[in-house]
Enzyme design. Structure first.
Site: not given
Ligand code: PEP
Ligand code: MG
Length: 563
Positions: A188, A304, A340, A438, A461-462, A472, A509
């Site tokens: 923290h 989010r 989202r 994604e 990311n996904d 991930r 994003c």
């Molecule tokens: C993604 O998957 O790129 C994304 C922006 O959503 P999250 O990271 O919340 O899964």
């Molecule tokens: Mg995602």
């Protein structure tokens, strides 16, 4: 010059004298009490005072680093109300007829030893939390103000460990850097230092070999001149003239860079050849909105909403959600806010959802699948969103889409809710509706999906996780992960192209959007918006303003997609 290595938790350079911070715990003595009930009452009264002090720290932290990171202190309140913890202390007072100080100190030591012995870093953080809370109770029992350090001049604070309450009590203007012997980057205190933007190192102990001499050795550094290089994780004590000169130059260069970024505020993210590509912010916690405004983002490209569900122990109601969405829209004014819908499952779990344990959670019941499985929960969120849509420029976005069928199911629900709201005479907004791209299924069929929605936003990311079969969450796969793999880049290019063919816009994003090495490529692909974490907004804007896309388009696309 003596060099110590640690783990950097906040970049930047600090040059100044060392202040060795010594812990303030008073020695606790044991004595017998005649009236255990009265002693328990004394303990309970002290709890009240400790609680008030922690609320004060929360306010102070919220002011300094925003509400999200100040939440550390709300976590402390939970410890103060933890039944097991309190019953153990009161049990000890009554069972042994001992004074409250002794009961608090010994029970706290037991908890700390138990949490510290666990491998898990998160559990070790809990040890620090319990110790910190117990110190506050001990302080309240003794009615002494505790070991608050009074700093006379700007210094580099070196400590064995710093609890969040100690960190927040230090005068920020006088702290050039934090250096601790213990701690981890996820502790923290590290999080607080990062939010304060102060160069900081933790975990020096793991790099010092002199064993028991570690802390004694560091104590002797008090008052000595030092340099902290938060970029490389090094503390240099009594550096020579040449080193100081070099580090000063680096520091000046960094400060100039920061000033350049600040000069980006109020400017538009326009390329040299005149294309405007708005840079928006991703918001994933309470402090995110504040940071979005602070970094002058041109909108929110990804809100989010799951954090509203994950920070509670039951479903947020329609009214609770409506009020938050409305507040965000009003604060963002005429800037677009893409919210989202709930994306839980996989690594984002809330107990009250009672999701079953899955063998492959990332490929399990998550994102839109949860919402379509529990339409009653989904409808509550959709109603809150549509109602809030009357108060700003809202776009709703759906996560983890894999098929046209899912989109049509969602639209049927949305139409049903609009009809209900109309019948009830409740105003709602005319909102845009888009989907996240994604999953490879969505990217490959983006031509079909584009006919069903108002916009796309690519979640890299996904998309990378599913596209490359790289979990991930799994650090073992780091060497196999290639963010620049042409499979991912081609899916992004194809998605943008299909969006444009259907006359809709497409943003990015996921984290890749903040990679400045890819900005030129994304612009060449024709991306319409980039949404990144708030701290990345100004660096990305600065980058966009240095790029001219037109004449290099084919060359850039060829370089990345063909090789
Ligand atoms: C993604 O998957 O790129 C994304 C922006 O959503 P999250 O990271 O919340 O899964
Ligand atoms: Mg995602």
């Amino acid at each position: 010059m003596k060099i110590y290595r640690g783990k950097s938790v906040c970049a930047g350079i600090a040059i100044g004298k060392i202040y060795v911070y010594q812990k303030g715990r008073q020695s606790v003595t044991r004595y017998q009490v005649e009236n255990a009930d009265a002693e328990v009452m004394r303990f309970r009264e002290a709890l009240g005072r400790a609680e008030a002090q922690l609320s004060h720290f929360y306010e102070e932290a919220a002011h300094q680093v925003g509400e999200a990171d100040a939440a550390i202190f709300s976590g402390y309140q939970m410890i103060l109300h933890d039944r097991e913890y309190l019953e153990s202390i009161e049990g000890r007072i009554r069972g042994r007829s001992v004074n409250a100080e002794y009961a608090v100190a010994t029970i706290s030591d037991n908890y700390v030893a138990m949490f510290s012995s666990l491998e898990d870093e998160y559990m070790q953080t809990k040890a620090v939390d319990v110790r910190d809370v117990s110190e506050r109770i001990l302080e309240a029992l003794s009615d002494s103000p505790g070991g608050k350090a009074r700093l006379e001049e700007p210094v580099i604070v070196v400590a064995q460990d710093l609890a969040p309450s100690e960190t927040i009590q230090l005068d920020r203007k006088k702290v050039l850097s934090f250096v601790t012997l213990g701690g981890s980057p996820t502790s923290h205190t590290a999080i607080l230092a990062r939010s304060m933007g102060i160069p900081a190192l933790v975990g020096l102990a793991s790099h010092i070999t002199e064993g028991a001499e570690k802390w004694e050795g560091l104590k002797s550094l008090h008052g000595k001149l030092a340099v902290v290089d938060g970029n490389t994780g090094v503390l240099m004590v009594e550096p020579d003239e040449a080193t100081i000169l070099y580090m000063r130059q680096l520091q000046e260069r960094e400060q100039a860079q920061r000033a350049l970024l600040l000069s980006m505020k109020g400017k538009k993210s326009v390329t040299l050849d005149g294309r405007h590509v708005p840079v928006c912010a991703n918001v994933g916690n309470r402090g995110g909105l504040e940071q979005t405004l602070e970094n002058d983002a041109e909108g929110i490209g990804l809100f989010r909403s799951e954090y509203l569900y994950l920070e509670k122990d039951t479903y947020p109601t329609e009214q609770e959600q409506f009020e938050i969405y409305k507040m965000v829209l009003e604060k963002m004014g005429d800037r677009r806010v893409i919210i989202r819908t709930l994306d839980v499952g996989a690594d984002k779990q809330a107990d009250y959802f009672a999701l079953v344990n899955e063998e492959n959670p990332a490929m399990g019941l998550r994102g839109i699948r949860v919402s379509l499985t529990w339409p009653e929960v989904f409808k509550v969120q959709l109603r809150a969103l549509l109602r809030a849509g009357a108060f700003g420029r809202l776009a709703i976005m759906y996560p983890m889409i894999t098929s046209v069928k899912e989109v049509r199911q969602i639209h049927t629900l949305v139409e049903e809710i609009k009809r209900d709201l109309q019948t009830e005479g409740i105003p709602y907004g005319n909102v845009e509706q888009g989907i996240m791209i994604e999953t490879p299924a969505a990217a490959v069929t983006s031509d079909l999906l584009a006919k069903e929605v108002d916009f796309f936003s690519i979640g890299t990311n996904d998309l990378s996780q599913y596209g490359m079969a790289i979990d991930r969450q799994n650090p073992q796969l780091e060497d196999f992960y290639d963010p620049y793999h042409p499979a991912i880049l081609r899916m992004i290019a194809q998605t943008i192209q299909n969006a444009h063919r259907a006359g809709i816009w497409c943003g990015i994003c996921g984290e890749l959007g903040a990679d400045l090495g890819l900005t030129e490529l994304f612009l060449a692909m024709g991306v319409d918006e980039l949404s990144v974490s708030p701290v990345s907004v100004l660096p990305l804007r600065s980058k966009i303003r240095q790029i001219s896309v037109k004449e290099r388009r084919e060359e850039v696309l060829g370089k990345w997609l063909q090789e």
